[in-house]
Design an enzyme around this catalytic site. Structure first.
Site, PDB file in Angstrom:
ATOM      1  N   HIS A  72       0.844  -1.193   0.000  1.00 30.80           N
ATOM      2  CA  HIS A  72       0.000   0.000   0.000  1.00 30.80           C
ATOM      3  C   HIS A  72       0.880   1.243   0.000  1.00 30.80           C
ATOM      4  O   HIS A  72       1.716   1.407   0.891  1.00 30.80           O
ATOM      5  CB  HIS A  72      -0.926  -0.011   1.219  1.00 30.80           C
ATOM      6  CG  HIS A  72      -2.130  -0.897   1.041  1.00 30.80           C
ATOM      7  ND1 HIS A  72      -3.377  -0.538   1.458  1.00 30.80           N
ATOM      8  CD2 HIS A  72      -2.253  -2.121   0.468  1.00 30.80           C
ATOM      9  CE1 HIS A  72      -4.236  -1.493   1.146  1.00 30.80           C
ATOM     10  NE2 HIS A  72      -3.577  -2.482   0.556  1.00 30.80           N
ATOM     11  N   TYR A 201      -9.567   5.893   7.123  1.00 35.55           N
ATOM     12  CA  TYR A 201      -9.848   6.175   8.531  1.00 35.55           C
ATOM     13  C   TYR A 201     -10.805   7.368   8.548  1.00 35.55           C
ATOM     14  O   TYR A 201     -10.486   8.422   8.030  1.00 35.55           O
ATOM     15  CB  TYR A 201      -8.568   6.572   9.270  1.00 35.55           C
ATOM     16  CG  TYR A 201      -7.534   5.478   9.430  1.00 35.55           C
ATOM     17  CD1 TYR A 201      -6.684   5.129   8.375  1.00 35.55           C
ATOM     18  CD2 TYR A 201      -7.401   4.799  10.638  1.00 35.55           C
ATOM     19  CE1 TYR A 201      -5.734   4.132   8.535  1.00 35.55           C
ATOM     20  CE2 TYR A 201      -6.435   3.802  10.799  1.00 35.55           C
ATOM     21  CZ  TYR A 201      -5.613   3.483   9.746  1.00 35.55           C
ATOM     22  OH  TYR A 201      -4.663   2.495   9.898  1.00 35.55           O
ATOM     23  N   PRO A 293      -5.398   0.488  18.297  1.00 35.64           N
ATOM     24  CA  PRO A 293      -5.136   0.002  16.932  1.00 35.64           C
ATOM     25  C   PRO A 293      -5.228   1.082  15.857  1.00 35.64           C
ATOM     26  O   PRO A 293      -4.926   0.833  14.705  1.00 35.64           O
ATOM     27  CB  PRO A 293      -6.222  -1.058  16.733  1.00 35.64           C
ATOM     28  CG  PRO A 293      -7.298  -0.693  17.685  1.00 35.64           C
ATOM     29  CD  PRO A 293      -6.633  -0.041  18.854  1.00 35.64           C
ATOM     30  N   LYS A 297      -0.055  -0.182  14.892  1.00 37.20           N
ATOM     31  CA  LYS A 297       1.330  -0.281  15.357  1.00 37.20           C
ATOM     32  C   LYS A 297       1.619  -1.474  16.271  1.00 37.20           C
ATOM     33  O   LYS A 297       2.780  -1.715  16.605  1.00 37.20           O
ATOM     34  CB  LYS A 297       1.709   1.007  16.103  1.00 37.20           C
ATOM     35  CG  LYS A 297       1.813   2.198  15.175  1.00 37.20           C
ATOM     36  CD  LYS A 297       2.863   1.967  14.092  1.00 37.20           C
ATOM     37  CE  LYS A 297       2.862   3.059  13.042  1.00 37.20           C
ATOM     38  NZ  LYS A 297       3.595   2.663  11.850  1.00 37.20           N
ATOM     39  N   TYR A 384       3.387   6.655   9.994  1.00 40.01           N
ATOM     40  CA  TYR A 384       2.583   5.502   9.565  1.00 40.01           C
ATOM     41  C   TYR A 384       3.467   4.414   8.937  1.00 40.01           C
ATOM     42  O   TYR A 384       3.254   3.228   9.179  1.00 40.01           O
ATOM     43  CB  TYR A 384       1.499   5.936   8.579  1.00 40.01           C
ATOM     44  CG  TYR A 384       0.364   4.926   8.431  1.00 40.01           C
ATOM     45  CD1 TYR A 384       0.383   3.982   7.400  1.00 40.01           C
ATOM     46  CD2 TYR A 384      -0.696   4.900   9.330  1.00 40.01           C
ATOM     47  CE1 TYR A 384      -0.634   3.049   7.277  1.00 40.01           C
ATOM     48  CE2 TYR A 384      -1.715   3.973   9.206  1.00 40.01           C
ATOM     49  CZ  TYR A 384      -1.693   3.046   8.182  1.00 40.01           C
ATOM     50  OH  TYR A 384      -2.700   2.109   8.069  1.00 40.01           O
TER      51      TYR A 384
HETATM   52  C1  PHB Z   1      -7.182  -4.072  10.221  1.00 40.60           C
HETATM   53  O1  PHB Z   1      -7.142  -4.320   8.990  1.00 40.60           O
HETATM   54  O2  PHB Z   1      -7.669  -4.888  11.056  1.00 40.60           O
HETATM   55  C2  PHB Z   1      -6.635  -2.760  10.715  1.00 40.60           C
HETATM   56  C3  PHB Z   1      -5.966  -1.948   9.828  1.00 40.60           C
HETATM   57  C4  PHB Z   1      -5.445  -0.738  10.278  1.00 40.60           C
HETATM   58  C5  PHB Z   1      -5.624  -0.369  11.600  1.00 40.60           C
HETATM   59  C6  PHB Z   1      -6.295  -1.205  12.495  1.00 40.60           C
HETATM   60  C7  PHB Z   1      -6.818  -2.402  12.046  1.00 40.60           C
HETATM   61  O3  PHB Z   1      -5.125   0.822  12.043  1.00 40.60           O
END
Ligand code: PHB
Ligand code: APR
Length: 393
Positions: A72, A201, A293, A297, A384
């Protein structure tokens, strides 16, 4: 039984550390409380930083990741019906992240360890740590009603937030820092194509949402929920309606829904234990720290602890560098606290903390500023993709 390093826990931390040490000829035994199937049953995020990818390759467990993982080059932040992309590759001189489920990482590490023939003890009960302040530490456990002892030279506590290692440290020798967030994440897995090719997000006055994926046909979605919520209170239809309500109109209309094949609620917390080393006991990964989450990280921070401990122990056994042993905690904590900060910041600007409209406007202004400024975008991007690992000297 005797070994050089006793590793408590067969999650990503323990398995990765075990593989890397074994490849350097450092004998180690893994002692795990649960069965392999139970360990693999945990659904967890899989956004891998470059450093984590490199360690998996060095552990000779990265081949399927390289074949099946998705690179990505960016992700999006959505707010006020806007979708603002953070171009990770352009902003960090070419760095990207890999989307590859943590369950797959654990599966690959388990398979590599099994093929190596190194000793792993699953379903070990009553695991206990002994004499780690002395120079002859040991680990005991019971299995099939018999008590077993593993004499070792070091113990790596890779047994997660609820493990025994941190709890074995005298209370006056350890300092705990914690922030529990007043909400949870309700997550579902669905055999549907992801709504977008990259993660989104979303900040919304109804609450946070996240659009992620495991593959081109397996999607992972989350909505912020109340801590007292239960999965029973969330039908699939209610989940999809709430997710759409929190996404920009175009994204919501593109969403392909389907039956959930997994549904769960997870709490969010920030947590750090200081120090991370007690005589010959090292705390690694979730045993020493937890991040919400939102910054993806958890696994990556565990990997950077493993990197530091693996290099310190390699130098100790290869060059007799006992002086490096004492550096583990200070090196790890510098990166841990900066990563805790990023995960806390992402959580703070994306989630609904109250009905106070002022908070919502400040969050929107923060997102508007950071996504409209090259400096703002760059700071998000460099965190990130993962901050640099600190060399042990
Ligand atoms: C996930 O795909 O479960 C996931 C991805 C990014 C995050 C948290 C969870 O920041
Ligand atoms: N004795 C032996 N094993 C134990 C004990 C114990 N007393 N307590 C817990 N364990 C095992 C758990 O069953 C688990 O398999 O230790 C392992 C810890 O694994 P994780 O909790 O996954 O922690 P870690 O390996 O540090 O991985 C961190 O995984 O939990 C996610 O979000 C986290 O992505 C991060 C990564």
């Amino acid at each position: 039984m005797k070994t050089q390093v006793a590793i408590i826990g067969a999650g990503p931390s323990g398995l990765l550390l075990g593989r890397l040490l074994a490849l350097q000829g450092i004998a180690n035994i893994i002692i795990e409380a649960k069965s392999p199937d139970y360990v693999l049953s945990r659904i967890r995020a899989g956004v891998l930083e470059q450093g984590t990818q490199n360690l998996l390759r060095e552990a000779q467990a990265g081949e399927r990741m390289d074949r099946e993982g998705q690179i990505h080059e960016g992700f999006a932040l959505s707010f006020q019906s806007r979708v603002e992309r953070i171009d990770l590759k352009a902003l960090t001189g070419g760095k990207t992240v890999m989307v590859y489920g943590q369950t797959e990482v654990t599966k690959d590490l388990m398979a590599a360890r099994e093929a190596s023939g190194d000793v792993s003890i699953y379903e070990a009960d009553e695991v206990a740590l002994h004499d780690f302040y002395g120079d002859k530490p040991s680990v005991t456990y019971t299995k099939n009603g018999q008590v077993h002892t593993i004499e070792c030279e070091y113990i790596a506590g890779c047994d997660g937030f609820h493990g025994i290692a941190r709890q074995s440290v005298p209370g006056d020798a350890i300092r705990l820092f914690e922030r529990v967030y007043p909400f949870g994440w309700l997550g579902i897995l669905s055999r549907t194509p992801p709504v977008a090719h990259e993660l989104i997000y979303a900040n919304h006055e109804r609450g946070f949402a996240l659009c992620s994926m495991r593959s081109a046909s397996l999607s992972r979605y989350y909505v912020q929920c109340d801590l007292k919520d239960t999965t029973e209170a969330w039908s699939d239809e209610r989940f999809w309606d709430e997710l759409r309500a929190r996404l920009p109109a175009k994204t919501a209309s593109d969403l392909i829904t389907g039956p959930s094949i997994e549904k769960s609620i997870a709490p969010l917390r920030s947590f750090v234990a200081e120090p991370m080393q007690f005589g010959r006991l090292f705390l690694v990964g979730d045993a020493a720290h937890i991040v919400p989450p939102t910054g993806a990280k958890g696994l990556n921070l565990a990997a950077s602890d493993v990197y530091t401990l693996y290099h310190i122990l390699t130098q100790r056994y290869r060059q007799g560098r006992l002086d490096l042993i004492q550096k583990y905690s200070e090196i790890c904590l510098r990166r841990i606290w900066k990563t805790e900060r990023f995960s806390w910041w992402m959580t703070s600007i994306l989630h609904k903390f109250s009905d106070d409209p002022f908070n919502q406007r400040i969050q929107e202004a923060e997102l508007d500023y950071y996504t409209s400024s090259l400096a703002g975008q760059t700071t998000i991007a460099e965190n990130y993709v993962g901050l640099p690992y600190e060399p042990i000297e």
